[in-house]
Motif scaffolding. Structure first.
Motif, PDB file in Angstrom:
ATOM      1  N   ASP A  23       0.863  -1.242  -0.054  1.00 33.46           N
ATOM      2  CA  ASP A  23      -0.047  -0.032   0.072  1.00 33.46           C
ATOM      3  C   ASP A  23       0.811   1.307  -0.100  1.00 33.46           C
ATOM      4  O   ASP A  23       0.709   2.249  -0.661  1.00 33.46           O
ATOM      5  CB  ASP A  23      -1.121  -0.014   1.097  1.00 33.46           C
ATOM      6  N   GLU A  24       2.115   1.315   0.739  1.00 37.36           N
ATOM      7  CA  GLU A  24       3.030   2.200   0.730  1.00 37.36           C
ATOM      8  C   GLU A  24       3.567   2.654  -0.634  1.00 37.36           C
ATOM      9  O   GLU A  24       3.559   3.913  -1.135  1.00 37.36           O
ATOM     10  CB  GLU A  24       4.316   2.012   1.638  1.00 37.36           C
ATOM     11  N   ALA A  25       3.812   1.591  -1.167  1.00 39.82           N
ATOM     12  CA  ALA A  25       4.532   1.709  -2.726  1.00 39.82           C
ATOM     13  C   ALA A  25       3.392   2.495  -3.590  1.00 39.82           C
ATOM     14  O   ALA A  25       3.650   3.420  -4.518  1.00 39.82           O
ATOM     15  CB  ALA A  25       4.947   0.416  -3.233  1.00 39.82           C
ATOM     16  N   ILE A  26       2.322   1.907  -3.625  1.00 39.69           N
ATOM     17  CA  ILE A  26       1.138   2.384  -4.160  1.00 39.69           C
ATOM     18  C   ILE A  26       0.907   3.841  -3.915  1.00 39.69           C
ATOM     19  O   ILE A  26       0.671   4.580  -4.894  1.00 39.69           O
ATOM     20  CB  ILE A  26      -0.124   1.580  -4.220  1.00 39.69           C
ATOM     21  N   SER A  27       0.736   4.297  -2.612  1.00 39.03           N
ATOM     22  CA  SER A  27       0.593   5.526  -2.227  1.00 39.03           C
ATOM     23  C   SER A  27       1.486   6.459  -2.718  1.00 39.03           C
ATOM     24  O   SER A  27       1.423   7.685  -2.963  1.00 39.03           O
ATOM     25  CB  SER A  27       0.663   5.760  -0.668  1.00 39.03           C
ATOM     26  N   TYR A  28       2.925   6.095  -2.793  1.00 37.94           N
ATOM     27  CA  TYR A  28       4.061   6.813  -3.131  1.00 37.94           C
ATOM     28  C   TYR A  28       3.835   7.061  -4.840  1.00 37.94           C
ATOM     29  O   TYR A  28       3.832   8.294  -4.984  1.00 37.94           O
ATOM     30  CB  TYR A  28       5.447   5.908  -3.039  1.00 37.94           C
ATOM     31  N   VAL A  29       3.465   6.297  -5.493  1.00 39.61           N
ATOM     32  CA  VAL A  29       3.309   6.649  -6.976  1.00 39.61           C
ATOM     33  C   VAL A  29       1.927   7.581  -7.222  1.00 39.61           C
ATOM     34  O   VAL A  29       2.102   8.279  -8.069  1.00 39.61           O
ATOM     35  CB  VAL A  29       3.288   5.491  -7.887  1.00 39.61           C
ATOM     36  N   LEU A  30       1.044   7.272  -6.393  1.00 39.57           N
ATOM     37  CA  LEU A  30      -0.218   8.186  -6.627  1.00 39.57           C
ATOM     38  C   LEU A  30       0.097   9.463  -6.177  1.00 39.57           C
ATOM     39  O   LEU A  30      -0.418  10.543  -6.541  1.00 39.57           O
ATOM     40  CB  LEU A  30      -1.296   7.660  -5.669  1.00 39.57           C
ATOM     41  N   GLU A  31       1.087   9.857  -5.007  1.00 37.08           N
ATOM     42  CA  GLU A  31       1.560  11.183  -4.620  1.00 37.08           C
ATOM     43  C   GLU A  31       2.201  11.682  -5.822  1.00 37.08           C
ATOM     44  O   GLU A  31       2.032  12.968  -5.903  1.00 37.08           O
ATOM     45  CB  GLU A  31       2.279  10.989  -3.363  1.00 37.08           C
ATOM     46  N   ALA A  32       3.097  10.998  -6.381  1.00 33.49           N
ATOM     47  CA  ALA A  32       3.903  11.679  -7.534  1.00 33.49           C
ATOM     48  C   ALA A  32       2.928  11.947  -8.625  1.00 33.49           C
ATOM     49  O   ALA A  32       3.058  13.288  -9.261  1.00 33.49           O
ATOM     50  CB  ALA A  32       4.804  10.454  -8.086  1.00 33.49           C
ATOM     51  N   ALA A  33       1.933  11.185  -8.837  1.00 32.01           N
ATOM     52  CA  ALA A  33       0.854  11.610  -9.854  1.00 32.01           C
ATOM     53  C   ALA A  33       0.315  13.165  -9.329  1.00 32.01           C
ATOM     54  O   ALA A  33      -0.193  13.992 -10.140  1.00 32.01           O
ATOM     55  CB  ALA A  33       0.010  10.606 -10.067  1.00 32.01           C
ATOM     56  N   LYS A  34      -0.138  13.100  -8.188  1.00 36.54           N
ATOM     57  CA  LYS A  34      -0.911  14.051  -7.498  1.00 36.54           C
ATOM     58  C   LYS A  34      -0.156  15.626  -7.949  1.00 36.54           C
ATOM     59  O   LYS A  34      -0.751  16.441  -7.920  1.00 36.54           O
ATOM     60  CB  LYS A  34      -1.098  13.841  -5.759  1.00 36.54           C
ATOM     61  N   ALA A 111       0.662  13.547 -15.268  1.00 37.67           N
ATOM     62  CA  ALA A 111       0.451  12.860 -13.923  1.00 37.67           C
ATOM     63  C   ALA A 111       1.088  11.408 -14.141  1.00 37.67           C
ATOM     64  O   ALA A 111       1.695  10.822 -13.214  1.00 37.67           O
ATOM     65  CB  ALA A 111      -0.743  12.760 -13.547  1.00 37.67           C
ATOM     66  N   LEU A 112       0.559  10.664 -15.252  1.00 41.81           N
ATOM     67  CA  LEU A 112       1.010   9.389 -15.383  1.00 41.81           C
ATOM     68  C   LEU A 112       2.580   9.163 -15.649  1.00 41.81           C
ATOM     69  O   LEU A 112       3.181   8.307 -15.090  1.00 41.81           O
ATOM     70  CB  LEU A 112       0.238   8.667 -16.485  1.00 41.81           C
ATOM     71  N   GLN A 113       3.150   9.989 -16.215  1.00 40.91           N
ATOM     72  CA  GLN A 113       4.623  10.073 -16.395  1.00 40.91           C
ATOM     73  C   GLN A 113       5.317  10.276 -15.085  1.00 40.91           C
ATOM     74  O   GLN A 113       6.339   9.421 -14.704  1.00 40.91           O
ATOM     75  CB  GLN A 113       5.118  11.462 -17.515  1.00 40.91           C
ATOM     76  N   ASN A 114       4.666  11.175 -14.235  1.00 46.40           N
ATOM     77  CA  ASN A 114       5.299  11.141 -12.674  1.00 46.40           C
ATOM     78  C   ASN A 114       5.050   9.838 -12.084  1.00 46.40           C
ATOM     79  O   ASN A 114       6.094   9.063 -11.386  1.00 46.40           O
ATOM     80  CB  ASN A 114       4.510  12.227 -11.835  1.00 46.40           C
ATOM     81  N   LEU A 115       3.967   9.176 -12.333  1.00 47.74           N
ATOM     82  CA  LEU A 115       3.518   7.941 -11.658  1.00 47.74           C
ATOM     83  C   LEU A 115       4.434   6.882 -12.189  1.00 47.74           C
ATOM     84  O   LEU A 115       4.994   6.199 -11.137  1.00 47.74           O
ATOM     85  CB  LEU A 115       2.058   7.680 -11.843  1.00 47.74           C
ATOM     86  N   THR A 116       4.877   6.722 -13.474  1.00 48.71           N
ATOM     87  CA  THR A 116       5.842   5.672 -13.822  1.00 48.71           C
ATOM     88  C   THR A 116       7.151   5.805 -13.508  1.00 48.71           C
ATOM     89  O   THR A 116       7.826   4.959 -13.231  1.00 48.71           O
ATOM     90  CB  THR A 116       5.508   5.566 -15.278  1.00 48.71           C
ATOM     91  N   LEU A 117       7.439   7.181 -13.400  1.00 52.31           N
ATOM     92  CA  LEU A 117       8.957   7.368 -12.984  1.00 52.31           C
ATOM     93  C   LEU A 117       9.085   7.196 -11.272  1.00 52.31           C
ATOM     94  O   LEU A 117      10.093   6.355 -11.149  1.00 52.31           O
ATOM     95  CB  LEU A 117       9.439   8.896 -13.266  1.00 52.31           C
ATOM     96  N   ALA A 118       8.168   7.465 -10.729  1.00 50.10           N
ATOM     97  CA  ALA A 118       8.105   7.176  -9.499  1.00 50.10           C
ATOM     98  C   ALA A 118       8.346   5.370  -9.220  1.00 50.10           C
ATOM     99  O   ALA A 118       8.768   4.894  -7.995  1.00 50.10           O
ATOM    100  CB  ALA A 118       6.913   7.892  -8.498  1.00 50.10           C
ATOM    101  N   ALA A 119       7.081   4.885  -9.870  1.00 50.57           N
ATOM    102  CA  ALA A 119       7.055   3.555  -9.793  1.00 50.57           C
ATOM    103  C   ALA A 119       8.682   2.955 -10.156  1.00 50.57           C
ATOM    104  O   ALA A 119       9.029   2.063  -9.544  1.00 50.57           O
ATOM    105  CB  ALA A 119       6.211   2.982 -10.804  1.00 50.57           C
ATOM    106  N   TYR A 120       9.385   3.600 -11.156  1.00 48.42           N
ATOM    107  CA  TYR A 120      10.595   2.946 -11.390  1.00 48.42           C
ATOM    108  C   TYR A 120      11.533   3.008 -10.242  1.00 48.42           C
ATOM    109  O   TYR A 120      12.304   2.147  -9.798  1.00 48.42           O
ATOM    110  CB  TYR A 120      11.123   3.662 -12.691  1.00 48.42           C
ATOM    111  N   GLU A 121      11.454   3.982  -9.827  1.00 50.53           N
ATOM    112  CA  GLU A 121      12.283   4.594  -8.344  1.00 50.53           C
ATOM    113  C   GLU A 121      12.295   3.511  -7.357  1.00 50.53           C
ATOM    114  O   GLU A 121      13.214   3.146  -6.840  1.00 50.53           O
ATOM    115  CB  GLU A 121      11.972   5.845  -7.778  1.00 50.53           C
TER     116      GLU A 121
END
Ligand code: FMN
Length: 184
Positions: A23-34, A111-121
Motif C-alpha cells: 500500500d505504501e508503494a502504491i501511495s508513493y506513486v499516486l502522490e507523484a501523480a498528484k 500525471a502518469l509520467q510522474n507516476l511511472t517514474l516514481a514506480a521505477y524508482e
C-alpha cells in the motif's frame, strides 16, 4: 535515485511477478501523480485501481489480440485505469479556450509520467496502454459519461529486465528559430 537515472531506466514492462506492491508503494506513486502540473491546476485526472482478477481479465479483452500489452493487463497485480473529467482542462466558463479543445490527455499524461517514474524508482515497472476500447472499459468499471477512460496502466514488479527501445537523436527533432531550420 537521480531523476535522469529514472528517466533513462524506465522501460515498458509487459510481464510481471505475482507479488502485490505494498500500500505504501502504491501511495508513493499516486502522490507523484498528484503533484503533476495541470491546466489552471484543474487536476482533471481520476484513477481506478483494479486488483480484482476477474475485472482485469474483462479489461484485457478490451485490447485487440495483437496488442502486446494485452497479457500485461490480465497478469499484472494492479491495473491503474487513468480517467479524466471531460470539459475542464483547457476550458473557461464551459468553453474551450484554445483550438485544441480538451487538454485532458496532456494533463493525465503528465500525471502518469510522474507516476511511472516514481514506480521505477521503487523497483516497479509499468506500461502505458492506449490501444483498447475505452468505451467498453468504461462500461466494465461503471465510469459516468462525463468522465473519459484514457489509459490502462498495468503496474507491478518486472519479471525480467526490459528491452531497450531506440530513440531519435536530439538533432533530428530540434529546430532553431523556425520550423525545419537545423543548427548550422
Ligand atoms: C500514449 C501511449 C500509449 C501506448 N499504448 C500502448 C499499447 O496499447 N500497447 C503497448 O504494448 N504499448 C503501448 N505503449 C508503450 C509504447 O509502445 C512504448 O512506450 C514505446 O515503444 C517506447 O518504449 P519504452 O516505454 O520501453 O521506452 C504506449 C505508450 C504511450 C506513451
Amino acid at each position: 535515485m537521480e531523476l535522469m537515472e529514472a528517466i533513462r531506466g524506465r522501460r515498458s514492462i509487459r510481464k510481471y511477478r505475482k507479488d502485490m506492491p505494498s500500500d505504501e508503494a502504491i501511495s508513493y506513486v499516486l502522490e507523484a501523480a498528484k503533484l503533476a502540473p495541470s491546466w489552471a491546476n484543474t487536476q482533471c485526472w481520476e484513477f481506478i485501481l483494479v486488483k480484482d482478477e476477474s475485472i482485469r481479465l474483462k479489461l484485457s479483452k478490451t485490447l485487440p489480440e495483437t496488442n502486446p500489452a494485452r497479457g500485461a493487463v490480465e497478469q499484472a497485480p494492479i491495473v491503474i485505469v487513468g480517467c479524466a473529467k471531460k470539459g475542464t482542462s483547457g476550458f473557461f466558463k464551459g468553453k474551450p479556450v484554445t483550438e485544441k479543445g480538451d487538454w485532458m490527455l496532456f494533463d493525465i499524461a503528465l500525471a502518469l509520467q510522474n507516476l511511472t517514474l516514481a514506480a521505477y524508482e521503487k523497483g516497479m515497472g509499468s506500461v502505458h496502454t492506449g490501444f483498447f476500447d475505452s468505451l467498453k472499459a468504461g462500461e466494465i468499471l461503471n465510469v459516468p459519461s462525463d468522465v473519459a477512460v484514457i489509459e490502462l496502466l498495468p503496474i507491478g514488479y518486472p519479471e525480467k529486465e526490459a528491452r531497450v527501445t531506440p530513440r531519435k537523436k536530439v538533432e533530428d527533432f530540434v529546430f532553431y528559430d523556425s520550423y525545419g531550420i537545423k543548427k548550422g
